[in-house]
Design a protein around this motif. Sequence first.
Motif, PDB file in Angstrom:
ATOM      1  N   SER A 286       3.956   3.244   6.296  1.00  0.00           N
ATOM      2  CA  SER A 286       4.109   4.653   6.650  1.00  0.00           C
ATOM      3  C   SER A 286       3.320   5.522   5.680  1.00  0.00           C
ATOM      4  O   SER A 286       3.037   5.116   4.545  1.00  0.00           O
ATOM      5  CB  SER A 286       5.587   5.060   6.599  1.00  0.00           C
ATOM      6  OG  SER A 286       6.043   5.077   5.264  1.00  0.00           O
ATOM      7  N   LEU A 287       2.986   6.708   6.124  1.00  0.00           N
ATOM      8  CA  LEU A 287       2.279   7.664   5.282  1.00  0.00           C
ATOM      9  C   LEU A 287       3.143   8.035   4.075  1.00  0.00           C
ATOM     10  O   LEU A 287       2.644   8.125   2.956  1.00  0.00           O
ATOM     11  CB  LEU A 287       1.928   8.915   6.093  1.00  0.00           C
ATOM     12  CG  LEU A 287       1.141   9.994   5.363  1.00  0.00           C
ATOM     13  CD1 LEU A 287      -0.210   9.456   4.897  1.00  0.00           C
ATOM     14  CD2 LEU A 287       0.953  11.201   6.257  1.00  0.00           C
ATOM     15  N   GLU A 288       4.426   8.210   4.290  1.00  0.00           N
ATOM     16  CA  GLU A 288       5.343   8.563   3.202  1.00  0.00           C
ATOM     17  C   GLU A 288       5.341   7.492   2.115  1.00  0.00           C
ATOM     18  O   GLU A 288       5.353   7.809   0.920  1.00  0.00           O
ATOM     19  CB  GLU A 288       6.765   8.763   3.744  1.00  0.00           C
ATOM     20  CG  GLU A 288       6.920   9.966   4.657  1.00  0.00           C
ATOM     21  CD  GLU A 288       6.351   9.765   6.066  1.00  0.00           C
ATOM     22  OE1 GLU A 288       6.066  10.782   6.725  1.00  0.00           O
ATOM     23  OE2 GLU A 288       6.165   8.614   6.500  1.00  0.00           O
ATOM     24  N   GLU A 289       5.301   6.238   2.514  1.00  0.00           N
ATOM     25  CA  GLU A 289       5.274   5.125   1.556  1.00  0.00           C
ATOM     26  C   GLU A 289       4.005   5.169   0.708  1.00  0.00           C
ATOM     27  O   GLU A 289       4.051   4.967  -0.505  1.00  0.00           O
ATOM     28  CB  GLU A 289       5.339   3.805   2.339  1.00  0.00           C
ATOM     29  CG  GLU A 289       5.082   2.569   1.533  1.00  0.00           C
ATOM     30  CD  GLU A 289       4.993   1.318   2.404  1.00  0.00           C
ATOM     31  OE1 GLU A 289       5.106   0.231   1.824  1.00  0.00           O
ATOM     32  OE2 GLU A 289       4.817   1.426   3.626  1.00  0.00           O
ATOM     33  N   LEU A 290       2.880   5.441   1.337  1.00  0.00           N
ATOM     34  CA  LEU A 290       1.607   5.456   0.614  1.00  0.00           C
ATOM     35  C   LEU A 290       1.444   6.685  -0.266  1.00  0.00           C
ATOM     36  O   LEU A 290       0.626   6.681  -1.183  1.00  0.00           O
ATOM     37  CB  LEU A 290       0.440   5.366   1.599  1.00  0.00           C
ATOM     38  CG  LEU A 290       0.352   4.063   2.391  1.00  0.00           C
ATOM     39  CD1 LEU A 290      -0.764   4.145   3.424  1.00  0.00           C
ATOM     40  CD2 LEU A 290       0.131   2.882   1.469  1.00  0.00           C
ATOM     41  N   CYS A 291       2.218   7.729  -0.012  1.00  0.00           N
ATOM     42  CA  CYS A 291       2.098   8.975  -0.775  1.00  0.00           C
ATOM     43  C   CYS A 291       3.285   9.205  -1.710  1.00  0.00           C
ATOM     44  O   CYS A 291       3.386  10.262  -2.329  1.00  0.00           O
ATOM     45  CB  CYS A 291       1.975  10.155   0.178  1.00  0.00           C
ATOM     46  SG  CYS A 291       0.491  10.077   1.188  1.00  0.00           S
ATOM     47  N   ALA A 292       4.172   8.238  -1.827  1.00  0.00           N
ATOM     48  CA  ALA A 292       5.350   8.390  -2.680  1.00  0.00           C
ATOM     49  C   ALA A 292       4.919   8.616  -4.128  1.00  0.00           C
ATOM     50  O   ALA A 292       3.921   8.073  -4.592  1.00  0.00           O
ATOM     51  CB  ALA A 292       6.227   7.150  -2.579  1.00  0.00           C
ATOM     52  N   THR A 293       5.677   9.448  -4.827  1.00  0.00           N
ATOM     53  CA  THR A 293       5.370   9.737  -6.227  1.00  0.00           C
ATOM     54  C   THR A 293       6.659   9.994  -6.995  1.00  0.00           C
ATOM     55  O   THR A 293       7.649  10.440  -6.414  1.00  0.00           O
ATOM     56  CB  THR A 293       4.430  10.956  -6.351  1.00  0.00           C
ATOM     57  OG1 THR A 293       4.141  11.177  -7.728  1.00  0.00           O
ATOM     58  CG2 THR A 293       5.023  12.201  -5.748  1.00  0.00           C
TER      59      THR A 293
END
Length: 75
Positions: A8-15
């Motif tokens: 998911s996009l959220e997984e790749l952009c987690a910070t």
Amino acid sequence: MQLSKNFSLEELCATNSKLENRPNQNNINSLSLLVKEVLQPLRDLYGKPIHIDSGFRYFNSSRFMYILIEKGAIR
């Protein structure tokens, strides 16, 4: 936003930082291509989850990290 069966996009952009880490449409297109051409095929071949630490980092986040490293605050 789901980019593939397993990513998911959220997984790749987690910070963990409080800095903005939102991709623009060009970044999303690039991440979608990365997932489609590299990550999902690798996941399918390996047959197990793949942990991605940092799939995307907003420019200001990268710049901030570079400054901290330069000043010796982190290694």
